[in-house]
Write a protein that holds these residues in place. Structure first.
Motif, short mmCIF file in Angstrom:
data_model
loop_
_atom_site.label_atom_id
_atom_site.label_comp_id
_atom_site.label_asym_id
_atom_site.label_seq_id
_atom_site.Cartn_x
_atom_site.Cartn_y
_atom_site.Cartn_z
N LEU A 28 0.81 -1.22 0.00
CA LEU A 28 0.00 0.00 0.00
C LEU A 28 0.84 1.27 0.00
O LEU A 28 0.29 2.37 -0.11
N ALA A 29 2.16 1.13 0.15
CA ALA A 29 3.06 2.29 0.26
C ALA A 29 2.91 3.30 -0.88
O ALA A 29 3.00 4.51 -0.64
N PRO A 30 2.69 2.87 -2.14
CA PRO A 30 2.55 3.87 -3.22
C PRO A 30 1.40 4.86 -3.02
O PRO A 30 1.40 5.92 -3.64
N SER A 31 0.45 4.53 -2.15
CA SER A 31 -0.68 5.44 -1.91
C SER A 31 -0.37 6.48 -0.84
O SER A 31 -1.23 7.29 -0.49
N THR A 32 0.86 6.51 -0.34
CA THR A 32 1.22 7.40 0.78
C THR A 32 0.97 8.87 0.45
O THR A 32 0.40 9.61 1.26
N LEU A 33 1.40 9.33 -0.70
CA LEU A 33 1.28 10.75 -1.03
C LEU A 33 -0.19 11.17 -1.15
O LEU A 33 -0.57 12.25 -0.68
N ILE A 34 -1.02 10.32 -1.75
CA ILE A 34 -2.45 10.63 -1.87
C ILE A 34 -3.11 10.67 -0.50
O ILE A 34 -3.87 11.59 -0.17
N LEU A 35 -2.81 9.66 0.34
CA LEU A 35 -3.39 9.63 1.68
C LEU A 35 -2.93 10.82 2.50
O LEU A 35 -3.68 11.36 3.31
N SER A 36 -1.69 11.26 2.29
CA SER A 36 -1.18 12.44 3.01
C SER A 36 -2.00 13.67 2.68
O SER A 36 -2.32 14.48 3.56
N LEU A 37 -2.34 13.84 1.42
CA LEU A 37 -3.16 14.99 1.02
C LEU A 37 -4.54 14.93 1.67
O LEU A 37 -5.08 15.95 2.09
N ILE A 38 -5.11 13.74 1.75
CA ILE A 38 -6.44 13.57 2.35
C ILE A 38 -6.39 13.93 3.84
O ILE A 38 -7.26 14.66 4.35
N ILE A 39 -5.37 13.42 4.54
CA ILE A 39 -5.25 13.70 5.98
C ILE A 39 -5.01 15.19 6.22
O ILE A 39 -5.58 15.80 7.13
N ALA A 40 -4.15 15.80 5.40
CA ALA A 40 -3.87 17.23 5.55
C ALA A 40 -5.13 18.05 5.32
O ALA A 40 -5.41 19.02 6.07
N VAL A 146 3.70 15.58 7.34
CA VAL A 146 5.01 15.89 6.73
C VAL A 146 5.99 14.76 7.02
O VAL A 146 6.77 14.34 6.13
N TRP A 147 5.99 14.23 8.25
CA TRP A 147 6.88 13.13 8.60
C TRP A 147 6.66 11.94 7.66
O TRP A 147 7.61 11.33 7.18
N SER A 148 5.42 11.61 7.40
CA SER A 148 5.10 10.45 6.57
C SER A 148 5.59 10.64 5.14
O SER A 148 6.17 9.72 4.53
N VAL A 149 5.37 11.82 4.59
CA VAL A 149 5.83 12.10 3.22
C VAL A 149 7.34 12.02 3.13
O VAL A 149 7.90 11.41 2.21
N VAL A 150 8.02 12.62 4.10
CA VAL A 150 9.49 12.64 4.05
C VAL A 150 10.07 11.25 4.24
O VAL A 150 11.05 10.88 3.58
N ARG A 228 15.25 0.77 0.94
CA ARG A 228 14.37 1.77 0.35
C ARG A 228 12.90 1.48 0.67
O ARG A 228 12.16 2.36 1.14
N LEU A 229 12.47 0.26 0.44
CA LEU A 229 11.07 -0.08 0.68
C LEU A 229 10.74 -0.06 2.17
O LEU A 229 9.59 0.19 2.55
N THR A 230 11.73 -0.28 3.02
CA THR A 230 11.50 -0.17 4.46
C THR A 230 11.07 1.25 4.83
O THR A 230 10.09 1.46 5.56
N PHE A 231 11.79 2.25 4.32
CA PHE A 231 11.41 3.64 4.57
C PHE A 231 10.04 3.95 3.95
O PHE A 231 9.19 4.60 4.58
N GLU A 232 9.81 3.51 2.74
CA GLU A 232 8.54 3.78 2.07
C GLU A 232 7.37 3.18 2.85
O GLU A 232 6.30 3.80 2.99
N THR A 233 7.57 1.97 3.37
CA THR A 233 6.51 1.29 4.12
C THR A 233 6.13 2.06 5.37
O THR A 233 4.94 2.24 5.69
N PHE A 234 7.12 2.55 6.10
CA PHE A 234 6.81 3.26 7.33
C PHE A 234 6.27 4.66 7.06
O PHE A 234 5.58 5.23 7.92
N GLY A 235 6.54 5.20 5.89
CA GLY A 235 5.87 6.43 5.51
C GLY A 235 4.36 6.22 5.41
O GLY A 235 3.56 7.04 5.88
N PHE A 236 3.97 5.10 4.83
CA PHE A 236 2.55 4.77 4.74
C PHE A 236 1.95 4.52 6.12
O PHE A 236 0.85 4.99 6.43
N ILE A 237 2.66 3.77 6.97
CA ILE A 237 2.15 3.48 8.31
C ILE A 237 1.90 4.78 9.09
O ILE A 237 0.89 4.93 9.79
N GLY A 238 2.81 5.74 8.95
CA GLY A 238 2.67 7.01 9.66
C GLY A 238 1.44 7.78 9.24
O GLY A 238 0.67 8.27 10.08
N VAL A 239 1.24 7.90 7.92
CA VAL A 239 0.10 8.70 7.47
C VAL A 239 -1.22 7.98 7.75
O VAL A 239 -2.25 8.61 8.04
#
Length: 491
Positions: A28-40, A146-150, A228-239
């Motif tokens: 689900l990590a690729p959806s991080t940026l979209i979910l970030s916009l929704i939460i913001a 912001v933390w999740s996106v970064v 790389r995917l480890t960081f991406e995965t936790f970006g999704f978990i955060g958002v």
């Protein structure tokens, strides 16, 4: 000592559950940026609906259910914050030397950490000031976005320039989180639960660092995500966790900060009894820096930061150099024991500080707890580094880990008591800004020593040298807490 391989075999079912969870999140990590916009967007909508101005808190000596819900919700947020920080250090070898590495020297790697710390330090007072003026929930929620996106974009970085950009931007997120979170918790918790609530929240820091110690297992065996995917995965978990924050975190009940209110104080304060609700940055700076106690706390926290940030950034590499460990073994060893020490100390120190305060009604007694911790820990750290300095003495891995873990005891006691000590010494209206100023000095010291570690490493100077100096400075830090101006004992 039980090897990492043996330990993972003993928890096979739990390990498999974690692997399955991480792989599910990674899909689900690729959806991080979209979910970030929704939460913001949701945060902005709720902020406008409920009002962004900070409210005058209705003081309650007995914490409500929302007071403890605040601690629980923010525990996970701070855990994720420090997981990300520590994960970068744990995966040093994979990021700089692995098959999917970014071309950089160890000095440049240290610069990446320093870039984060410099931005974090510079903006901490700004984040604190905004938390003193506006809704703390809103600031915390936007910080998490912001933390999740970064975190996600850290995994997407393809060059040294991109990596340093995203890690510097991480400093923006975290500078706004800690001052707001601690101020919100201590708004809810006054009197005899203040240190305990603070300590419980700060224990999330150590849980995150312990978890990050197993980052090599997430990137490699058994999860096989890659760094790389480890960081991406936790970006999704955060958002995704932002949804929990929206529903279960709230600012304390109160009235809009438009008129003076008289607030009942549980501790003596230098401010007048009448609570002024409108103030500028100049008023805050003048109030803080006219306090001798605040200046002493700035010095103490900066000195404590040398050892703490050095160990966060370079301890795994130090163990690799001293004992020839692999990255997969050095990460857990460097983070598990010292952070278990911090975890235990932050809770015990919180109980001790609150009990001491309840018995004596002396606001200064909370400062004595970290004072004792640092005076004991400093010599232990220096002794542990004697072999690294070329002394004809050998301790072995277990003894070295135990001695350095005393820094964790000292840091845990400080994290449990710093905000309560600060609020007893300054005008409480400016508590978030004051904590931001303390972060400025501590993290600034951390940025310096993080860069210095890489510089010395490239110059073939052992990492034990800066840690030894930090150990000696810890003694000075401990003494400063004993010499804070004496506050009036409460009846």
């Amino acid at each position: 000592m039980i090897s990492l391989a043996d330990a993972t075999e003993q928890i096979g079912p739990l390990q498999q559950l974690l692997v399955d969870f991480l792989h599910g999140c990674s899909n689900l990590a690729p959806s991080t940026l979209i979910l970030s916009l929704i939460i913001a967007a949701a945060a902005i909508f709720l902020g406008i609906k409920n009002g962004l101005a900070k409210k005058v808190v209705k003081v309650s000596e007995k914490p409500t259910k929302w007071a403890w819900a605040c601690v629980a919700v923010l525990w996970v947020v701070v855990m994720l914050n420090y997981f990300d920080r520590q994960l970068l250090a744990v995966l040093n070898q994979s990021i700089t030397e692995g098959s999917d590495a970014i071309d950089m020297t160890q000095s440049q790697f240290g610069t990446v950490t320093s870039a984060f710390l410099i931005v974090y330090a510079a903006l901490s007072p700004v984040g604190g000031y905004l938390a003193d003026r506006f809704s703390r929930k809103f600031i915390i929620l936007m910080s998490l976005v912001v933390w999740s996106v970064v975190t996600y974009m850290t995994g997407m970085s393809s060059s040294f320039g991109e990596l340093i950009f995203w890690r510097a931007l991480m400093g923006v997120s975290e500078a706004f989180y800690i001052p707001a979170a601690l101020a919100l918790i201590t708004d809810y918790h006054r009197g005899k639960t203040r240190s305990m609530a603070t300590g419980l929240h700060m224990s999330g820091i150590y849980a995150g660092q312990i978890m990050a110690g197993y980052g090599a297992m997430m990137a490699g065996d058994p999860c096989q995500l890659g760094w790389r995917l480890t960081f991406e995965t936790f970006g999704f978990i955060g958002v995704a966790y932002g949804l929990i924050v929206i529903f279960f975190l709230r600012d304390p009940e109160g009235e809009e900060a438009t008129a003076p209110e008289v607030e009942k104080k549980e501790e003596a304060q230098p401010a007048a009894a009448e609570e002024e609700t409108k103030f500028g940055m100049g008023d805050v700076i003048k109030s803080l820096f006219s306090s001798r106690a605040f200046l002493m706390l700035l010095c103490a926290y900066a000195i404590a930061g040398f050892a703490n940030w050095f160990l966060m950034g370079w301890y795994p590499r130090l163990l690799i150099d001293m004992f020839g460990l692999s990255e997969a073994d050095a990460g857990p060893q460097a983070t598990t024991w010292i952070n278990f020490a911090k975890y235990g100390a932050v809770l015990l120190a919180a109980v001790a500080a609150d009990a001491w305060y309840a018995r004596t009604k002396n606001p200064n007694c909370r400062a004595f707890v970290p004072g004792i911790g640092f005076c004991l820990a400093g010599p232990c750290v220096v002794i542990a580094m004697l072999p690294a300095l070329g002394m004809p003495i050998e301790f072995g891995l277990t003894a070295t880990l135990a001695l350095v873990a005393m820094q964790g005891v000292a840091q845990g006691s400080l994290d449990a008591t710093l905000m309560p000590v600060l609020r007893s010494q300054i005008d409480e209206r400016f508590s978030a800004t004051g904590y931001g100023m303390l972060n400025l000095t501590s993290v600034g010291a951390g940025a310096l020593i993080s860069w210095l570690g890489g510089y010395l490493k490239d110059a073939n100077v052992g990492l034990g040298l800066p840690l030894s100096v930090a150990g000696m400075l810890m003694i000075v830090c401990g003494l400063l807490f004993f010499f804070l101006p004496r506050k009036k004992q409460l009846g």
